[in-house]
Write an enzyme that holds these catalytic residues in place. Structure first.
Site, mmCIF file in Angstrom:
data_model
loop_
_atom_site.group_PDB
_atom_site.id
_atom_site.type_symbol
_atom_site.label_atom_id
_atom_site.label_comp_id
_atom_site.label_asym_id
_atom_site.label_seq_id
_atom_site.Cartn_x
_atom_site.Cartn_y
_atom_site.Cartn_z
ATOM 1 N N GLY A 1 -10.129 -18.125 2.237
ATOM 2 C CA GLY A 1 -9.952 -17.967 3.541
ATOM 3 C C GLY A 1 -10.480 -19.368 4.292
ATOM 4 O O GLY A 1 -11.474 -19.896 3.617
ATOM 5 N N ARG B 1 -4.766 -9.488 -9.257
ATOM 6 C CA ARG B 1 -4.174 -10.921 -9.924
ATOM 7 C C ARG B 1 -4.851 -10.938 -11.062
ATOM 8 O O ARG B 1 -4.367 -12.021 -11.838
ATOM 9 C CB ARG B 1 -4.622 -11.990 -8.924
ATOM 10 C CG ARG B 1 -3.971 -11.932 -7.720
ATOM 11 C CD ARG B 1 -4.563 -12.663 -6.427
ATOM 12 N NE ARG B 1 -5.880 -11.883 -5.930
ATOM 13 C CZ ARG B 1 -6.754 -12.451 -5.069
ATOM 14 N NH1 ARG B 1 -6.340 -13.488 -4.451
ATOM 15 N NH2 ARG B 1 -7.777 -11.663 -4.468
ATOM 16 N N GLY C 1 -10.100 -3.053 1.703
ATOM 17 C CA GLY C 1 -10.540 -4.370 2.059
ATOM 18 C C GLY C 1 -11.910 -4.576 2.034
ATOM 19 O O GLY C 1 -12.711 -3.519 2.059
HETATM 20 C C1 UD1 Z 1 -12.069 -12.972 -0.072
HETATM 21 C C2 UD1 Z 1 -12.403 -13.399 1.313
HETATM 22 C C3 UD1 Z 1 -11.785 -14.942 1.639
HETATM 23 C C4 UD1 Z 1 -12.692 -15.859 0.884
HETATM 24 C C5 UD1 Z 1 -12.638 -15.225 -1.095
HETATM 25 C C6 UD1 Z 1 -13.994 -15.859 -1.577
HETATM 26 C C7 UD1 Z 1 -11.633 -11.288 2.509
HETATM 27 C C8 UD1 Z 1 -10.715 -10.660 3.530
HETATM 28 N N1 UD1 Z 1 -11.441 -12.773 2.091
HETATM 29 O O1 UD1 Z 1 -10.940 -12.940 -0.396
HETATM 30 O O2 UD1 Z 1 -12.059 -15.249 2.816
HETATM 31 O O3 UD1 Z 1 -12.187 -17.129 0.737
HETATM 32 O O4 UD1 Z 1 -12.931 -13.669 -1.012
HETATM 33 O O5 UD1 Z 1 -13.907 -15.774 -2.930
HETATM 34 O O6 UD1 Z 1 -12.771 -10.977 2.688
HETATM 35 N N2 UD1 Z 1 -13.830 -5.285 -2.867
HETATM 36 C C9 UD1 Z 1 -14.168 -4.140 -2.609
HETATM 37 N N3 UD1 Z 1 -13.316 -3.217 -1.956
HETATM 38 C C10 UD1 Z 1 -12.160 -3.592 -1.436
HETATM 39 C C11 UD1 Z 1 -11.807 -4.812 -1.733
HETATM 40 C C12 UD1 Z 1 -12.349 -5.666 -2.152
HETATM 41 O O7 UD1 Z 1 -15.018 -4.020 -2.913
HETATM 42 O O8 UD1 Z 1 -11.689 -2.760 -0.828
HETATM 43 C C13 UD1 Z 1 -14.769 -6.598 -3.599
HETATM 44 C C14 UD1 Z 1 -14.055 -6.978 -4.797
HETATM 45 O O9 UD1 Z 1 -14.227 -6.124 -5.868
HETATM 46 C C15 UD1 Z 1 -14.496 -8.430 -4.999
HETATM 47 C C16 UD1 Z 1 -14.557 -8.734 -3.562
HETATM 48 O O10 UD1 Z 1 -14.772 -7.633 -2.635
HETATM 49 O O11 UD1 Z 1 -15.538 -8.402 -5.577
HETATM 50 C C17 UD1 Z 1 -13.619 -9.924 -3.050
HETATM 51 O O12 UD1 Z 1 -12.478 -8.991 -2.841
HETATM 52 P P1 UD1 Z 1 -11.056 -10.119 -3.328
HETATM 53 O O13 UD1 Z 1 -9.952 -9.308 -3.219
HETATM 54 O O14 UD1 Z 1 -11.350 -10.931 -4.690
HETATM 55 O O15 UD1 Z 1 -11.238 -11.168 -1.979
HETATM 56 P P2 UD1 Z 1 -10.042 -12.381 -1.862
HETATM 57 O O16 UD1 Z 1 -8.810 -12.213 -1.654
HETATM 58 O O17 UD1 Z 1 -10.683 -13.417 -2.742
HETATM 59 CA CA CA Z 2 -11.826 -13.052 -4.770
#
Ligand code: UD1
Ligand code: CA
Length: 458
Positions: free
Chosen positions: A144, A18, A82
């Site tokens: 979430g 995004r 994820g």
């Molecule tokens: C996530 C939460 C959501 C919460 C929000 C708060 C989940 C499924 N959802 O959503 O409930 O309200 O954060 O900000 O957890 N990342 C990895 N590897 C991956 C995917 C993500 O390391 O495969 C890391 C990203 O770099 C990031 C963090 O995890 O720093 C969060 O990922 P992001 O995709 O931003 O989650 P949200 O959709 O915001």
């Molecule tokens: Ca996030």
């Protein structure tokens, strides 16, 4: 409270679709630091760095380089499937440690150490499998949603994409900050399945899994929701940046710095400014800049990685990079001090003067329109308007030395390498290609010719 057996994991492997950027999201900057640096800094105040693990994936090398000096450990998540999948990548190396595991997301840069400490303290109060931080947002879009049971324990977290219309009306959101009992976490994380439209392993599913296994999860609700803002878009990035800048200017003002129109001023988090310094509107103080007391930083100036002594005056529209300015020196307006320069105490650098890798000694003056590059200039030197050091011959750079007390007449061209001795005098308009001994007068120009009455005929 005891935090000895606490491991912290920071998830920072995602690309951040995004953001619409080639740069991994956690490498974007707010308040001068990358997002992931902010998170690691907060965590490091809670626990020693070697107990912090950062999960890297997208641009792993760049993220690791950014955190090189912090002492944290890294684990690679080769495919980004994820948040649950990212944490799973740490299972092998962390599960033997036992104790507690705190999980933080690398895109939540405003988190304070005191809130993390509260999470630990809160967790120790009750026998629960996990504690998570929540808050109520007026606009919970994208987060979430947290589903509570009648006793106030967390039953489940539902992601925006998977939520029913009723669940979408819930304002209590998941901040993405959790504290788990390690044994339970590493046992039940294996049960997370990618059974959602995105085909991702959602870490948030672990809450329902723990509930089904008869374990409780509690929520710690935080009132200051600014702190929990997660960055997903560049709009979020701008709001978080503004919050960090506000915190910083406020902190400086409370410590005795006057800031005119603080909303127009950009100060990076690490910058230090002494008391009674006045910062005019529209300035940018960046990087590791340190400014002394009783200085004035003129409107529109940009100062990066520079060290300014006390009582320095930087007039408006001046740019200073990776240099030092001694006490009581004056620079600008419209001056440019490029990296590697050192302006001595009480020295003056005036309008349209450019310095590069140049030491201008104590009390020396270059007040107007000059280029001084690769030069070693002594004390009490006067550099006239229009003076140029010709430091580049098209192939390499050469040095110019000017001794103490020398006078360089206006519009002189000093062809480097060249040395001008102490107290020497260079006549205006000279082209100097050879050494000028101490106390000598050098004239390097054609003699003026006067022809009586010739103007009349013309
Ligand atoms: C996530 C939460 C959501 C919460 C929000 C708060 C989940 C499924 N959802 O959503 O409930 O309200 O954060 O900000 O957890 N990342 C990895 N590897 C991956 C995917 C993500 O390391 O495969 C890391 C990203 O770099 C990031 C963090 O995890 O720093 C969060 O990922 P992001 O995709 O931003 O989650 P949200 O959709 O915001
Ligand atoms: Ca996030």
């Amino acid at each position: 409270m005891n935090t000895n057996n606490l491991s912290v994991v920071v998830l920072a492997a995602g690309l951040g679709t995004r953001m619409k950027s080639k740069l991994a999201k956690v490498l974007h900057r707010a308040g001068g630091l990358t997002l992931v640096e902010h998170v690691v800094q907060s965590a490091a105040q809670l626990t020693p760095p070697e107990r912090i693990t950062v999960v890297v994936g997208h641009q792993a090398n760049e993220v690791q380089a950014e955190l090189r000096d912090t002492g944290v450990r890294f684990i690679h998540q080769t495919e980004q499937q994820g948040t649950g999948h990212a944490l799973l990548a740490c299972r092998e190396s962390l599960h033997a440690a036992g104790g507690l595991v705190m999980v933080l997301y690398g895109d939540t840069p405003l988190l304070t150490p005191s809130t993390l400490q509260r999470l630990v303290d809160w967790h120790h109060k009750r026998q629960v499998a996990a504690t998570m931080i929540t808050t109520k947002l007026d606009d919970p879009t994208g987060y979430g949603r947290v589903i509570l049971d009648d006793l106030g324990y967390v039953r489940a977290i539902v992601e925006q994409k998977a939520a029913t219309p009723h669940q979408l009306s819930i304002h209590l959101i998941n901040s993405g900050i959790y504290l788990f009992d390690a044994a339970l976490l590493w046992k039940y994380i294996l049960e997370i399945k990618p059974d959602n439209p995105a085909n991702e392993y959602y870490l948030t599913d672990i809450v329902a899994i723990l509930n089904r296994a008869g374990h409780q999860v509690q929520a710690l609700e935080i009132k200051d929701h600014d702190e929990l803002l997660g960055i997903n878009t560049r709009v979020d990035l701008a709001s978080v940046d503004a919050i960090i800048r506000n915190r910083k200017t406020r902190e400086l003002m409370l410590s005795g710095v006057t800031i005119e129109r603080p909303e127009t001023v950009t100060v990076d988090a690490q910058v230090r400014v002494g008391a009674d310094t006045i910062i005019e509107p529209g300035t940018r103080l960046l990087g590791d800049t340190v400014i002394g007391e009783d200085c004035r930083i003129g409107a529109g100036s940009i100062i990066e990685d520079a060290i300014l002594g006390d009582r320095v005056r930087v007039a408006p529209m001046t740019m200073i990079e990776s240099s030092r300015l001694g006490e009581d020196s004056r620079v600008g307006p419209y001056a440019r001090v490029r990296p590697g320069s050192d302006v001595g105490a009480r020295a003056h650098v005036g309008n349209f003067v450019e310095l590069k890798k140049t030491n201008l000694g104590e009390g020396s003056k270059a007040n107007h329109l000059a280029y001084l590059g690769d030069s070693e200039i002594g004390e009490r030197v006067n550099v006239g308007a229009g003076t140029i050091t010709c430091n580049y011959d098209g192939v390499s750079k050469h040095l110019t030395h000017i001794g103490d007390g020398a006078f360089i007449g206006s519009n002189s061209t000093l062809v480097a390498p060249v040395t001008i001795g102490d107290d020497a005098y260079v006549g205006a308009g000279s082209v100097i290609t050879e050494e000028v001994p101490p106390r000598a007068l050098a004239l390097g120009r054609a003699r003026q010719v006067v022809k009586e009455e010739r103007a009349v005929r013309k």
